[in-house]
Design an enzyme around this catalytic site. Structure first.
Site, PDB file in Angstrom:
ATOM      1  N   HIS A  19      14.870  -7.843 -14.585  1.00 14.23           N
ATOM      2  CA  HIS A  19      15.095  -9.268 -14.318  1.00 14.23           C
ATOM      3  C   HIS A  19      14.907  -9.623 -12.846  1.00 14.23           C
ATOM      4  CE1 HIS A  19      16.695  -9.268 -18.346  1.00 14.23           C
ATOM      5  NE2 HIS A  19      16.996 -10.544 -18.287  1.00 14.23           N
ATOM      6  N   SER A  37       8.882 -15.997 -28.786  1.00 15.23           N
ATOM      7  CA  SER A  37       7.513 -15.581 -29.120  1.00 15.23           C
ATOM      8  C   SER A  37       6.606 -15.971 -27.959  1.00 15.23           C
ATOM      9  CB  SER A  37       7.047 -16.293 -30.400  1.00 15.23           C
ATOM     10  OG  SER A  37       7.919 -16.064 -31.472  1.00 15.23           O
ATOM     11  N   GLU A  38       6.735 -15.258 -26.844  1.00 18.51           N
ATOM     12  CA  GLU A  38       6.045 -15.688 -25.624  1.00 18.51           C
ATOM     13  C   GLU A  38       4.537 -15.770 -25.789  1.00 18.51           C
ATOM     14  OE1 GLU A  38       8.599 -13.589 -25.566  1.00 18.51           O
ATOM     15  OE2 GLU A  38      10.037 -14.802 -24.425  1.00 18.51           O
ATOM     16  N   GLU A  89      12.002 -21.378 -24.297  1.00 18.93           N
ATOM     17  CA  GLU A  89      13.244 -20.981 -24.942  1.00 18.93           C
ATOM     18  C   GLU A  89      14.416 -21.773 -24.354  1.00 18.93           C
ATOM     19  OE1 GLU A  89      12.762 -16.856 -24.072  1.00 18.93           O
ATOM     20  OE2 GLU A  89      11.041 -16.756 -25.437  1.00 18.93           O
TER      21      GLU A  89
END
Ligand SMILES: Cc1ncc(C[n+]2csc(CCOP(=O)(O)OP(=O)(O)O)c2C)c(N)n1
Ligand SMILES: [Mg+2]
Lengths: 325, 320
Positions: A128, A57-58, A29
């Protein structure tokens, strides 16, 4: 000798490999704009065929990399956030990693997965702040955590050249650090540890950004006459057990400083192996991340992460306790 | 050629019947997912492919692998756990593969082959080739996110990729009609690719649809989607027979058996032609079984081999 910045070292490794080997490309990305700096400037020189922005869309782009690898490419997949690896666990661990075994060695799967900015980053909170390198090593995926700029360059190069899937975790806390580097830095082989500071009394195994903290603690303890050896495995899998054995045979004492969760984390594995196989003069200790997601408030975050003070106390602790065998 | 299509379908059918016997006799370990009833899909699609085209398959993969040209005796050897097996006894039914023939594996995970095929399709185009890739999947896979992610990527990048959905009406016991909102081809069409629905019991209809889609892909016009309506005549896997799951009726199975894809094609051929091919297939399978049975079992000392292309072997499970 110039001082090389860690993040620039990653970018240079990728650029050097893309120049040397036309089968190397990066996808992920925002890699054209290079949100993380690893692919900065590459699209201008290598074009959009080799610097591929993907939709969010990993699972698909991670599986896509495997298909491209089977067809002869050497993809580098960038993950914007460490926890995105969880969404791509299936295509990495269950597909790419197992493919060679499942096919009886019919194919190689040379994919590199890179997480530029792994671990806690003050205030980014639970989703994160993961640093899940032990998880991938536990699943049998080759895993590296470079602590310095030179190692970042050298391990990234080796990861791309490796014929197996490799995950590279670049800790957020070291992206801005610098290290003296020769004109042309070299590849660092997987599975080869590094002694950052030699010492006689205690071996401290430190990983990633914690290497820098361990060096600071070693310096501080030296003033009290305690001689700490700071040893960095650099690769979590394969792990340089012989390198660690050599260090522990010299010091007889061991502390592991590891920013993964305590339960089933890397430190537990190192302690277990040391207890079984190495000559220890005292029970080993570990300083790890707590078994909890990282809370938002900065003081709460810090309370759960492994700290210098905890390491200093653990080192003093293993020196205090003599075991009669 | 009808004789080639029939030979392939008959080989798949008899291979699968053989496998069921071997599983029931404990000569094959574990469970296998039979392709019986669905032979026209793999056969028709692969008839439209070249040797350098790539496929990814599913848990129900034997048919795709045979149709793409794998050696049947090495497949049987694999299922019997022999070193002469395609995967050196490391893969078994659900991972059977022959990468040299563009068979990037059966797959134990529903829809997981989709992005792998997409990557292979992209790589072919990058290499300047007009080769294509095909992903086979079931009706159950159309509700998997990764399939949709892949359809989107194939659409935006115009990948030379065929999505072949084998709608056999069920995902294990769950009816496709209950599991899926809207139509399957309607979903594919939303990603801006040609999407057709074909009779998956008619191998020539499947082949025709595949040829159109392959030509579209080779011309650089991007992906296509083919939904093949088909049916499996036996259980989800070899173990289902004892489970009494009761999700479908015997009448329903009988109704579909009347449209057995082998019979549908045989009716377009002469009885002599069919009988000759049947005999040929029996000889092939007898030879394959003998080969598999005579092949050596793997050495247990090698159990940690083939995990990594380089570096140390995986650690053992006992302390040094
Ligand atoms: C992602 C995933 N979920 C669940 C399973 C267990 N499972 C194996 S086959 C299957 C049904 C698949 O149905 P379908 O895609 O229609 O293929 P079919 O078996 O009908 O050929 C399920 C649920 C799996 N293998 N992978
Ligand atoms: Mg189904």
């Amino acid at each position: 000798m110039a001082r090389m910045r860690y993040q620039a070292a990653l970018a240079r490794a990728l650029r050097d490999e893309m120049t040397a080997d036309p089968s190397v490309f990066i996808l992920g990305e925002d890699v054209r704009a290079s949100l993380r700096g690893v692919s900065r400037g590459l699209v201008a020189d290598f074009g959009r065929q080799r610097v591929i922005d993907t939709p969010i869309s990993e699972q698909a782009f991670t599986g896509f990399a495997m298909g491209a690898a089977l067809a002869g490419h050497r993809p580098v997949v960038e993950f914007q956030i460490p926890s995105l690896l969880f969404t791509a666990f299936e295509p990495i661990v269950n597909q790419a990693q197992k493919f060679r075994l499942m096919t009886g060695g019919q194919a190689k799967v040379p994919v590199t997965y890179i997480v530029p900015g792994s671990g806690a980053r003050r205030g980014l909170a639970a989703q994160h702040s993961d640093h899940p390198y032990a998880l991938f090593a536990q699943a049998g995926v080759k895993t590296v955590v470079p602590a310095t700029a030179l190692d970042a360059y050298g391990l990234f190069l080796s990861a791309i050249r490796d014929d197996d899937p490799v995950v590279l975790f670049a800790p957020a806390a070291v992206l801005g650090t610098r290290e003296e580097a020769p004109e042309q830095p070299e590849a660092v082989p997987l599975g080869d540890g590094r002694v950052h500071r030699a010492g006689d009394d205690v071996t401290v195994v430190a990983i990633g950004h914690l290497v820098h903290d361990a060096l600071a603690v070693a310096q501080e303890l030296a003033e009290d006459g305690i001689s700490v050896e700071v040893w960095d495995p650099r690769s979590i899998l394969p792990f340089d057990w012989e390198g660690l054995r050599a260090s522990v045979e010299k010091t007889g004492r061991l502390v592991v400083f590891d920013d993964t969760n305590r339960t089933c984390g890397l430190a537990g594995e190192v302690l277990a192996t040391a207890a079984e196989e190495f000559p220890l003069a005292a029970p080993p200790r570990r300083v790890t991340r707590a078994d909890a997601p990282i809370p938002f408030a900065v003081e709460l975050e810090e309370a759960l992460l492994p700290s210098r003070a905890q390491l200093a106390a653990a080192v003093r602790g293993v020196l205090d306790r003599e075991v009669v065998r | 050629m009808r004789s080639d299509l029939y030979r392939t379908m008959r080989t798949i059918r008899r291979f699968e019947e053989q496998v069921v016997e071997l599983v029931n006799a404990n000569e094959i370990a574990g469970v296998t997912h039979e392709y019986i009833g669905q032979e026209a899909v793999a056969t028709g699609v692969c008839a439209a492919l070249r040797p350098d085209d790539v496929i990814t398959s599913t848990h129900r993969g034997h048919g795709h692998v045979i149709a793409k040209g794998a050696e049947v005796r090495r497949m049987l050897a694999e299922l019997l756990g022999r070193t002469t097996g395609l995967n050196r006894a490391r893969g078994g039914s659900m991972h059977i593969a022959d990468v040299s023939l563009g068979i990037y594996g059966a797959n134990g995970i529903v829809a997981a082959g989709a992005p792998i095929a997409a990557g292979a399709a992209w790589a072919g185009r990058e290499a300047g080739s007009d080769r294509v890739a095909v992903v086979f999947f079931g009706d159950g896979a159309v509700n998997q996110g990764v399939l949709h992610e892949t359809m989107n990527m194939a659409g935006i990048w115009k990948l030379p990729l065929l999505f072949v959905c084998e709608n056999n009406g069920y995902a294990v016991s769950f009816a496709a009609s209950e599991a899926t909102s809207g139509s399957i081809v309607g979903r594919a069409a939303a990603y801006d690719m040609p999407a057709v629905h074909v009779d998956g019991m008619d191998v020539e209809a499947v082949q025709a649809a595949a040829e159109t889609a392959v030509a579209h892909a080779r011309a650089g016009d991007g992906p296509s989607f083919i939904e093949c309506e088909t049916y499996r005549f036996v259980g989800h896997h070899t173990a289902e027979r004892t489970m009494k799951l009761g999700y479908r009726t015997d009448e329903e199975i009988e109704r579909w058996r009347e449209r057995d894809p082998l019979r549908v094609l045989a009716e377009r051929m002469t009885p002599d032609e069919v009988a000759a091919l049947d005999g040929e297939v029996e000889r092939l399978l007898a030879e394959a079984l003998a080969f598999a049975r005579e092949s050596p079992r793997p050495a247990v000392a090698d159990a940690r081999e083939y995990v990594y292309a380089s570096g140390p072997l995986p650690r053992e499970g006992v302390s040094a």
